[in-house]
Design an enzyme around this catalytic site. Structure first.
Site, PDB file in Angstrom:
ATOM      1  N   GLY A  59      42.745  37.236  74.477  1.00 16.46           N
ATOM      2  CA  GLY A  59      42.774  38.170  75.811  1.00 16.46           C
ATOM      3  C   GLY A  59      44.056  39.169  75.640  1.00 16.46           C
ATOM      4  O   GLY A  59      45.026  38.927  75.004  1.00 16.46           O
ATOM      5  N   CYS A  86      43.864  32.575  69.891  1.00 19.41           N
ATOM      6  CA  CYS A  86      45.009  33.736  70.218  1.00 19.41           C
ATOM      7  C   CYS A  86      45.576  33.312  71.633  1.00 19.41           C
ATOM      8  O   CYS A  86      46.455  32.507  71.821  1.00 19.41           O
ATOM      9  CB  CYS A  86      43.866  34.831  70.233  1.00 19.41           C
ATOM     10  SG  CYS A  86      45.136  36.422  70.380  1.00 19.41           S
ATOM     11  N   TYR A  87      45.302  34.072  72.453  1.00 20.03           N
ATOM     12  CA  TYR A  87      45.821  34.011  74.149  1.00 20.03           C
ATOM     13  C   TYR A  87      45.490  32.328  74.529  1.00 20.03           C
ATOM     14  O   TYR A  87      46.334  32.010  75.145  1.00 20.03           O
ATOM     15  CB  TYR A  87      45.224  35.019  74.983  1.00 20.03           C
ATOM     16  CG  TYR A  87      45.735  34.940  76.357  1.00 20.03           C
ATOM     17  CD1 TYR A  87      46.931  35.729  76.717  1.00 20.03           C
ATOM     18  CD2 TYR A  87      45.147  33.934  77.528  1.00 20.03           C
ATOM     19  CE1 TYR A  87      47.466  35.672  77.903  1.00 20.03           C
ATOM     20  CE2 TYR A  87      45.864  34.082  78.570  1.00 20.03           C
ATOM     21  CZ  TYR A  87      46.881  34.683  78.684  1.00 20.03           C
ATOM     22  OH  TYR A  87      47.806  34.902  80.108  1.00 20.03           O
ATOM     23  N   HIS A 174      41.683  34.875  65.231  1.00 23.29           N
ATOM     24  CA  HIS A 174      40.297  34.853  65.906  1.00 23.29           C
ATOM     25  C   HIS A 174      39.240  34.428  64.659  1.00 23.29           C
ATOM     26  O   HIS A 174      38.447  35.205  63.721  1.00 23.29           O
ATOM     27  CB  HIS A 174      39.909  36.277  66.157  1.00 23.29           C
ATOM     28  CG  HIS A 174      40.707  36.980  67.220  1.00 23.29           C
ATOM     29  ND1 HIS A 174      40.336  36.593  68.552  1.00 23.29           N
ATOM     30  CD2 HIS A 174      42.144  37.691  67.462  1.00 23.29           C
ATOM     31  CE1 HIS A 174      41.294  37.275  69.309  1.00 23.29           C
ATOM     32  NE2 HIS A 174      42.233  37.706  68.712  1.00 23.29           N
ATOM     33  N   GLU A 176      36.255  33.848  65.354  1.00 29.06           N
ATOM     34  CA  GLU A 176      34.975  34.357  65.805  1.00 29.06           C
ATOM     35  C   GLU A 176      34.555  35.501  64.986  1.00 29.06           C
ATOM     36  O   GLU A 176      33.199  35.920  64.867  1.00 29.06           O
ATOM     37  CB  GLU A 176      34.718  34.385  67.101  1.00 29.06           C
ATOM     38  CG  GLU A 176      35.318  35.586  67.796  1.00 29.06           C
ATOM     39  CD  GLU A 176      36.795  35.225  68.055  1.00 29.06           C
ATOM     40  OE1 GLU A 176      37.580  36.038  68.886  1.00 29.06           O
ATOM     41  OE2 GLU A 176      37.516  34.390  67.645  1.00 29.06           O
ATOM     42  N   ASP A 232      11.912  41.049  74.772  1.00 27.50           N
ATOM     43  CA  ASP A 232      12.186  40.263  75.833  1.00 27.50           C
ATOM     44  C   ASP A 232      11.106  39.844  76.911  1.00 27.50           C
ATOM     45  O   ASP A 232      10.910  38.774  76.977  1.00 27.50           O
ATOM     46  CB  ASP A 232      13.317  40.949  76.726  1.00 27.50           C
ATOM     47  CG  ASP A 232      14.380  41.377  75.849  1.00 27.50           C
ATOM     48  OD1 ASP A 232      14.593  40.827  74.842  1.00 27.50           O
ATOM     49  OD2 ASP A 232      15.175  42.439  76.119  1.00 27.50           O
ATOM     50  N   LYS A 380      19.470  38.215  71.901  1.00 25.82           N
ATOM     51  CA  LYS A 380      18.420  38.953  71.171  1.00 25.82           C
ATOM     52  C   LYS A 380      17.983  38.040  70.012  1.00 25.82           C
ATOM     53  O   LYS A 380      16.567  37.857  70.075  1.00 25.82           O
ATOM     54  CB  LYS A 380      18.751  40.312  71.214  1.00 25.82           C
ATOM     55  CG  LYS A 380      17.425  41.030  70.314  1.00 25.82           C
ATOM     56  CD  LYS A 380      16.336  41.548  71.727  1.00 25.82           C
ATOM     57  CE  LYS A 380      16.961  42.567  72.568  1.00 25.82           C
ATOM     58  NZ  LYS A 380      15.828  43.019  73.400  1.00 25.82           N
TER      59      LYS A 380
END
Length: 525
Positions: A59, A86-87, A174, A176, A232, A380
């Site tokens: 964040g 992180c945060y 991070h 990710e 979709d 997606k």
């Protein structure tokens, strides 16, 4: 319906992170179901979701500042394996008695992290030194009691820690993002080794679960599906059809905002491959009438969303006699709503309303249908996997995304029939040349945008012109939550530009959008 699941989730607690959705995706890539919740969810709220793991995101704030996002301290007493990033790493340290401070030493971008011991369950099978991606100005100056420091960097003495007894873990970097070389391995170590979770969430599970849920919800009632021809709606319609068969009627609304050839693709290719019963509604005049004079993009989206529903209500009235004869009223509407639609529309995660998607924030209050949204929790790429599992042709499953409001949000300014014809021609040329160059698999989407309220001077046929520009917006993405502009070959760009300016009336300039997401969204409106 269907933002519920029988799968117990890993909860991603969002502290305003740019990458909260990316963390959720990385968890799913590891074969574990995930959901995002806001940081102000109480421990009781979190416990009620029966999570199997918790991940605290990064964040933009400092944990020691007044007004900074907090976490209910009781979350750490739930006994649920938790990873702070992180945060989230710093909020875990501060809450549990460690120290977080601004030391004046900042780390942004690529950094070398070094293990301080054996790395424990979180890092133990990774290299002793690894490249990680940092973005922080504050540091954990002291780990809480009971924690073991796992890693450091040249500027940060406590870059990762763990408390194996309480199954609490944290990293300053991070994992990710792909810039962290072994980032996915860190996430998988937390999920599979620290939390002991199996990799058992996949498209086959989703199909079986949703088929059962849809059958239970619908019973003997009749259902209408909103079929646009896009990925979709095609997948959601096929999934519901698998569950209830001929109780489903697919309705295709031709709102006049489609690209060239799309109606034919829906009426022929999709019906032939699925056997779904289809009714086509010609509603172009109605949509264009309501859009006349409207230039605000939010108002456009809401109008289009409202008129979609009105079109379905009209079909409902026309089918009511047939339904009565069969003793099965029409009660439900299927929509191809995805998780990014919900997130960008401010759908309950504490996220800002970036733009109202016509099928989320644009729905009227007096909706006569109960909604069935079997893809509402999916990204997606997950939807495409389900489509392939259901046997939908690759030409439809692999199709580039196209927004429900269609070309209506690719015209900057008022939507008119003439402007739609101009944009339709330009879009068809761009798509044709990208396909001919073999680039369809390299780009996520390439919106062509008509700047209808902008004119520029040009010269064509030795004469002065005063025409419109169009914008090419080729982007690469995994899930539409983040994106980068695609570096198309210059010769392809040149061919697209030459053809558009030579073949499409009133277009005398083609420009290229080189903005990433963030800060820009993929669609201009």
């Amino acid at each position: 319906m269907t933002d519920e699941t029988t799968q117990r989730p890993v909860l991603v607690v969002d502290f305003g992170a740019q990458y909260a959705q990316l963390i959720a995706r990385r968890v799913r890539e590891a074969g574990v179901y995930s959901e995002i919740v806001p940081h102000d969810a109480t421990a009781s709220d979190i416990a009620a979701k029966n999570p199997v793991g918790i991940i605290l995101t990064g964040g933009p704030s400092s944990v020691y500042e007044d007004g900074a996002p907090r976490l209910d301290p009781a979350v750490f007493e739930l006994g649920v394996p938790t990873l702070g990033i992180c945060y989230g790493f710093q909020i875990m340290a501060q809450t549990l008695g460690g120290e977080v401070a601004n030391t004046g030493l900042r780390e942004y971008g690529a950094t070398n992290a070094m293990l301080t011991g054996d790395g424990g369950v979180l890092l133990g099978d990774l290299p002793a030194e690894q490249n990680v991606w940092m973005s922080h100005g504050d540091q954990v100056a002291k780990a809480p009691d009971g924690f073991t420091v796992l890693a450091k960097t040249p500027s940060t003495a406590v870059a990762a820690f763990s408390d194996d007894e309480r199954r609490l873990y944290g990293v300053q970097w991070h994992p990710e993002v792909k810039h962290s070389t072994h980032g996915q391995a860190v996430i998988e170590n937390f999920l599979h080794k620290a939390a002991g979770l199996p990799a058992d969430w996949n498209s086959g599970n989703v199909i079986a679960e949703q088929v059962e849920r849809i059958r239970e919800q619908v019973g003997d009632a009749r259902v209408i599906s909103a079929l646009s021809g896009g990925v979709d709606s095609a997948v959601s319609t096929a999934l519901v059809h698998k569950a209830i068969g001929d109780q489903l009627t697919a309705v295709f609304v031709d709102h006049g905002l489609l690209r060239q050839g799309e109606r034919e693709q829906v009426e022929k290719d999709y019906v032939a491959s699925t056997g779904v019963r289809l009714i086509t509604v010609d509603a172009a005049d109605t949509f264009l009438g309501h859009l006349a004079g409207v230039t605000d993009p939010e108002e456009k989206r809401k109008i289009i969303g409202r008129e979609f529903i009105r079109a379905f209500e009209k079909v409902q009235r026309e089918l009511v006699d047939e339904a009565k004869a069969e003793g099965a009223p029409i009660k439900f509407l299927v929509q191809g709503t995805l998780y990014p639609d919900v997130v960008e529309s401010g759908g309950g995660t504490g996220t800002a309303n970036i733009k109202s998607h016509h099928n989320v924030g644009g729905l009227p209050d007096d909706l006569d249908f109960a909604l069935i949204e079997p893809l509402r929790t999916l990204f997606k790429d997950e939807v495409r996997a389900i489509g392939r599992e259901l046997g939908i042709p690759e030409a439809i499953v692999g199709r580039q995304p196209f927004p429900g409001p269609g070309l209506g949000i690719r015209i900057i300014g008022e939507v008119t029939r003439e402007r739609l014809d101009i944009l339709r021609e330009a879009d068809a040329i761009a798509r044709e040349e990208l396909t001919a160059a073999g680039l369809d698999g390299e780009i996520w989407q390439c919106p062509v945008v008509l700047l209808a309220d902008v004119r520029s001077v040009g010269v064509q046929g030795d004469g002065r012109t005063y025409g419109h520009p169009v914008v090419l917006r080729p982007v690469s993405s995994e899930d539409a939550m983040t994106a980068d502009w695609t570096r198309l070959p210059y010769d392809v760009l040149s061919k697209i530009s030459n053809r558009i300016t030579n073949e499409v009336r009133d277009i005398n300039r083609v420009v290229l959008d080189v903005t990433s997401k963030p800060p820009g969204t993929i669609e201009w409106e």
